[in-house]
Design a protein around this motif. Sequence first.
Motif, mmCIF file in Angstrom:
data_model
loop_
_atom_site.group_PDB
_atom_site.id
_atom_site.type_symbol
_atom_site.label_atom_id
_atom_site.label_comp_id
_atom_site.label_asym_id
_atom_site.label_seq_id
_atom_site.Cartn_x
_atom_site.Cartn_y
_atom_site.Cartn_z
ATOM 1 N N ASN A 89 2.589 -1.166 5.972
ATOM 2 C CA ASN A 89 3.685 -2.105 5.705
ATOM 3 C C ASN A 89 4.786 -2.027 6.763
ATOM 4 O O ASN A 89 5.908 -2.464 6.521
ATOM 5 N N ASN A 92 6.682 -5.036 7.454
ATOM 6 C CA ASN A 92 7.685 -5.428 6.456
ATOM 7 C C ASN A 92 8.908 -4.517 6.494
ATOM 8 O O ASN A 92 9.768 -4.596 5.619
ATOM 9 N N CYS A 112 8.220 -1.286 0.818
ATOM 10 C CA CYS A 112 8.166 -2.387 1.783
ATOM 11 C C CYS A 112 6.877 -3.195 1.680
ATOM 12 O O CYS A 112 6.425 -3.795 2.661
ATOM 13 N N LYS A 113 6.285 -3.203 0.515
ATOM 14 C CA LYS A 113 5.030 -3.925 0.346
ATOM 15 C C LYS A 113 5.257 -5.434 0.398
ATOM 16 O O LYS A 113 6.267 -5.934 -0.098
ATOM 17 N N GLY A 114 4.288 -6.132 0.985
ATOM 18 C CA GLY A 114 4.342 -7.582 1.032
ATOM 19 C C GLY A 114 3.917 -8.188 -0.288
ATOM 20 O O GLY A 114 3.450 -7.487 -1.191
#
Length: 200
Positions: A89, A92, A112-114
């Motif tokens: 991630n 992100n 910070c995952k999409g």
Amino acid sequence: KLSMGLETDLLVHPERLSPQLICPICTQVLKNPVQTPSEHLFCEEELLEWMTISSFCPVTKLQLIAQDIKKPSRIILNMLAELEVYCPNKGNGCKWIGLNEQLSLHLSTCNCKGPDELRKDIAERDNRILDLLGRIEVLELKCIELDEENRHLKGIIADNNRKLRIFNALTESKQSELISTHEKSSYSNINDADEADSTH
């Protein structure tokens, strides 16, 4: 199709990567590696998928036998575990850098995952909840079955105890009769002996 292995773009030092740690099928860093008799290494899921369409090694073209496929040496596993990697991630905004063996733990708490990763996490959580609910239902039914069996066994025990009391009572009565009969017989024998003596 989606690659099973770890993308080489996630390596902090890709130039240090040994070629033997690359899966020949997905061309990515090995994930859950397995080793064939020819000592070639593959991602386990990649090789399993390969073997559904071919029984021959993708490298040597020799026939593969499932029983001959095994886990690689500890040295190989340690080399993979100690690779320094970025978080997937990072695009992100995640700044995490760590060992490959720590990546799964980090991903479980990464903030910070999409959207796709979040949807995947939610789906996995929902599946776990459904699985747990299913297990709870099975356990509840098992508890009901055990309660019924317990009541049945208690009934059998009570019935056997009743029969045992009756048996004990009959046994004691029979013993009393035998003792009484024996005493009477002994008393009669004594009397007969006394009478016999008196006649002499």
